[in-house]
Design a protein around this motif. Structure first.
Motif, PDB file in Angstrom:
ATOM      1  N   VAL A 108      72.263 -48.370 -41.254  1.00  0.00           N
ATOM      2  CA  VAL A 108      72.866 -49.022 -40.093  1.00  0.00           C
ATOM      3  C   VAL A 108      72.392 -50.476 -40.075  1.00  0.00           C
ATOM      4  CG1 VAL A 108      72.998 -46.889 -38.769  1.00  0.00           C
ATOM      5  CG2 VAL A 108      70.939 -48.291 -38.611  1.00  0.00           C
TER       6      VAL A 108
ATOM      7  N   THR B  28      74.046 -51.413 -46.524  1.00  0.00           N
ATOM      8  CA  THR B  28      74.496 -51.219 -45.145  1.00  0.00           C
ATOM      9  C   THR B  28      75.884 -50.612 -45.111  1.00  0.00           C
ATOM     10  OG1 THR B  28      74.945 -52.291 -43.015  1.00  0.00           O
ATOM     11  CG2 THR B  28      75.395 -53.577 -45.003  1.00  0.00           C
ATOM     12  N   ARG B  29      76.117 -49.835 -44.062  1.00  0.00           N
ATOM     13  CA  ARG B  29      77.457 -49.271 -43.854  1.00  0.00           C
ATOM     14  C   ARG B  29      78.382 -50.276 -43.163  1.00  0.00           C
ATOM     15  NH1 ARG B  29      76.519 -44.970 -38.801  1.00  0.00           N
ATOM     16  NH2 ARG B  29      76.646 -46.551 -37.151  1.00  0.00           N
TER      17      ARG B  29
ATOM     18  N   TYR C 152      74.289 -41.692 -46.314  1.00  0.00           N
ATOM     19  CA  TYR C 152      74.883 -42.450 -45.205  1.00  0.00           C
ATOM     20  C   TYR C 152      74.049 -42.268 -43.940  1.00  0.00           C
ATOM     21  CZ  TYR C 152      78.847 -44.510 -42.660  1.00  0.00           C
ATOM     22  OH  TYR C 152      79.660 -45.335 -41.926  1.00  0.00           O
ATOM     23  N   ALA C 153      73.629 -43.378 -43.373  1.00  0.00           N
ATOM     24  CA  ALA C 153      72.816 -43.340 -42.160  1.00  0.00           C
ATOM     25  C   ALA C 153      73.685 -43.140 -40.919  1.00  0.00           C
ATOM     26  CB  ALA C 153      72.006 -44.627 -42.039  1.00  0.00           C
ATOM     27  N   HIS C 154      73.108 -42.523 -39.906  1.00  0.00           N
ATOM     28  CA  HIS C 154      73.841 -42.242 -38.669  1.00  0.00           C
ATOM     29  C   HIS C 154      72.839 -41.928 -37.565  1.00  0.00           C
ATOM     30  CE1 HIS C 154      72.910 -37.993 -39.504  1.00  0.00           C
ATOM     31  NE2 HIS C 154      73.271 -38.266 -40.753  1.00  0.00           N
ATOM     32  N   SER C 155      73.315 -41.820 -36.360  1.00  0.00           N
ATOM     33  CA  SER C 155      72.425 -41.457 -35.250  1.00  0.00           C
ATOM     34  C   SER C 155      71.887 -40.042 -35.462  1.00  0.00           C
ATOM     35  CB  SER C 155      73.176 -41.533 -33.918  1.00  0.00           C
ATOM     36  OG  SER C 155      74.276 -40.626 -33.928  1.00  0.00           O
ATOM     37  N   ASN C 156      70.670 -39.809 -34.969  1.00  0.00           N
ATOM     38  CA  ASN C 156      70.016 -38.501 -35.100  1.00  0.00           C
ATOM     39  C   ASN C 156      69.840 -38.096 -36.562  1.00  0.00           C
ATOM     40  OD1 ASN C 156      68.777 -36.326 -33.690  1.00  0.00           O
ATOM     41  ND2 ASN C 156      70.537 -35.023 -34.145  1.00  0.00           N
ATOM     42  N   MET C 157      69.609 -39.069 -37.426  1.00  0.00           N
ATOM     43  CA  MET C 157      69.456 -38.816 -38.858  1.00  0.00           C
ATOM     44  C   MET C 157      68.089 -38.205 -39.146  1.00  0.00           C
ATOM     45  SD  MET C 157      69.655 -41.631 -41.934  1.00  0.00           S
ATOM     46  CE  MET C 157      69.756 -41.160 -43.657  1.00  0.00           C
TER      47      MET C 157
ATOM     48  N   VAL D 160      67.215 -47.208 -41.101  1.00  0.00           N
ATOM     49  CA  VAL D 160      67.394 -45.761 -40.925  1.00  0.00           C
ATOM     50  C   VAL D 160      66.400 -45.266 -39.865  1.00  0.00           C
ATOM     51  CG1 VAL D 160      68.180 -45.352 -43.300  1.00  0.00           C
ATOM     52  CG2 VAL D 160      65.738 -45.233 -42.770  1.00  0.00           C
ATOM     53  N   SER D 161      66.526 -44.018 -39.501  1.00  0.00           N
ATOM     54  CA  SER D 161      65.604 -43.408 -38.542  1.00  0.00           C
ATOM     55  C   SER D 161      64.211 -43.267 -39.154  1.00  0.00           C
ATOM     56  CB  SER D 161      66.125 -42.031 -38.144  1.00  0.00           C
ATOM     57  OG  SER D 161      66.095 -41.155 -39.273  1.00  0.00           O
TER      58      SER D 161
END
Length: 383
Positions: free
Chosen positions: A299, A326-327, A273-278, A304-305
């Motif tokens: 995202v 995608t989430r 699962y992608a997220h901020s600060n990944m 992704v990052s």
């Protein structure tokens, strides 16, 4: 008055005796052919009733557990335990279901769908094939928990190949709840499975008077009875206790079907699962844990990052199938938008959410399909 060989006029003229005339009339009445008795229509009704009974569709219910089989628990006002009620008890709790079809039930498992696994999936697939190959039933209904129902439906739709319908059904409330939705959902699932209109439509999900296709349907709310929606395409149709209505004619059957691995186990594919600060940690761990594939719940359009992107490239170099999903609940992930998929060797999930993308990736790898272009073709198929 009926005519017989007895000549009433001759008798009256010869004797002039009114008594003999009266006797002759009585005798004439007695000799007349008897009218049809009440027994004859009764026999016809009985035969018609028997014919009607034998003509009813045959439906087998395969029970796996879930909220629809749940029972209340005192830990909270809405607390319950999944898988407490048998399939047979479920059927007995639905008034009038016997008028729709000749219904039998079998217990495949009795678990919450959070515990759904390959073993139960394979048991379902094999039993359904056996039922249809042996002409044991005209349709199958599967009672199932809602948390992973869409994944089970999608899996079965990819491994079964029969014109006879398979309908998954569950409930958002246990049978002990106020306004339990399970009995009506089960009634209507049997109604759909017994409908001639359902033939050739493959696997379906019936919830809240709505008929969904496995590719599109997803659970959108934690508790609402309207949780199941087909976000990118809309439902297949609608059902109520009086009617089944599909919105389109039966389409062409999907050509792509996948065989089950002989060891009854699908290859490991992880979802990240992608997220901020990944960072790259989870992707690198999937590689180290011998995953055969990775699905990114990215995202936006599956992005992704930079550190995660570099890890995805390492995964491809290691021979893993890497799919960008995608989430975001709805929409399509397209190729070569922000990411150069052609150069990177990635696959995009298009409309498939991460959980369904994982199932398809597992089936493809199990069937020896690992080249990115071939995997991408499978994701593009509309089934």
């Amino acid at each position: 008055m009926h005519t017989h060989s007895l000549n009433l006029r001759a008798l009256n003229c010869a004797s002039g005796n009114a008594i003999l005339a009266t006797a002759a009339i009585v005798l004439s009445t007695l000799l007349a052919p008897l009218p049809a008795t009440a027994a004859e229509p009764a026999a016809t009704t009985s035969a018609a009733s028997s014919e009607s009974t034998s003509a009813k569709p045959r439906i087998i219910i395969l029970a796996t557990g879930g909220t629809i089989s749940g029972a209340a628990d005192a830990r909270s006002a809405i607390g319950y335990n999944s898988g407490e009620v048998s399939g047979q008890q479920l059927v007995q709790g639905v008034p009038g279901i016997e008028k729709l079809a000749t219904v039998k039930s079998e217990q495949i498992s009795n678990i919450g769908s959070q515990d759904m696994n390959d073993k139960v999936w394979f048991a379902l697939a094999k039993r359904i094939r056996q039922i249809f190959d042996g002409n044991e039933a005209d349709g199958v209904v599967i009672t199932h928990g809602t948390d992973t129902m869409e994944e089970t439906a999608f899996f079965l739709n990819n491994v079964l190949d029969s014109a006879k319908p398979v309908v998954l059904v569950g409930s958002m409330r246990p049978g002990s709840a106020l306004s339990a939705d399970g009995p009506l959902n089960l009634y209507e699932a049997v109604e759909v499975a017994a409908s001639a209109q359902a033939r050739g439509r493959g696997v379906m999900v019936v919830m809240n008077e709505t008929i969904h296709a496995p590719r599109w349907v997803t659970k959108t709310n934690v508790t609402s009875v309207q949780s199941f929606q087909s976000l990118n395409a809309g439902p297949l149709g609608y059902v109520d206790p009086a009617s089944v209505r599909f919105l389109a004619p039966v389409g062409q059957a999907a050509a792509a079907r996948y065989t089950l691995p002989k060891d009854d186990q699908l290859p490991r594919v992880d979802i990240v699962y992608a997220h901020s600060n990944m960072d790259a940690t989870q992707i690198d761990h999937a590689i180290q844990d011998n995953a055969r594939g990775i699905v990114i719940a990215g995202v936006g359009d599956g992005n992704v990052s930079k550190p995660a992107m570099e890890a995805m490239l390492r995964a491809v170099q290691k021979g893993l199938v890497v799919v960008r999903a995608t989430r975001v609940p709805s929409g399509f992930v397209n190729r070569n938008v922000e990411v150069d998929d052609d150069k990177s060797g990635f696959v995009v999930a298009y409309d498939l959410n991460p959980q369904k993308a994982r199932v398809l990736t597992q089936l493809l790898i199990a069937n020896g399909v690992t080249a990115a272009d071939k995997v991408q073709q499978a994701f593009a198929a509309t089934y």
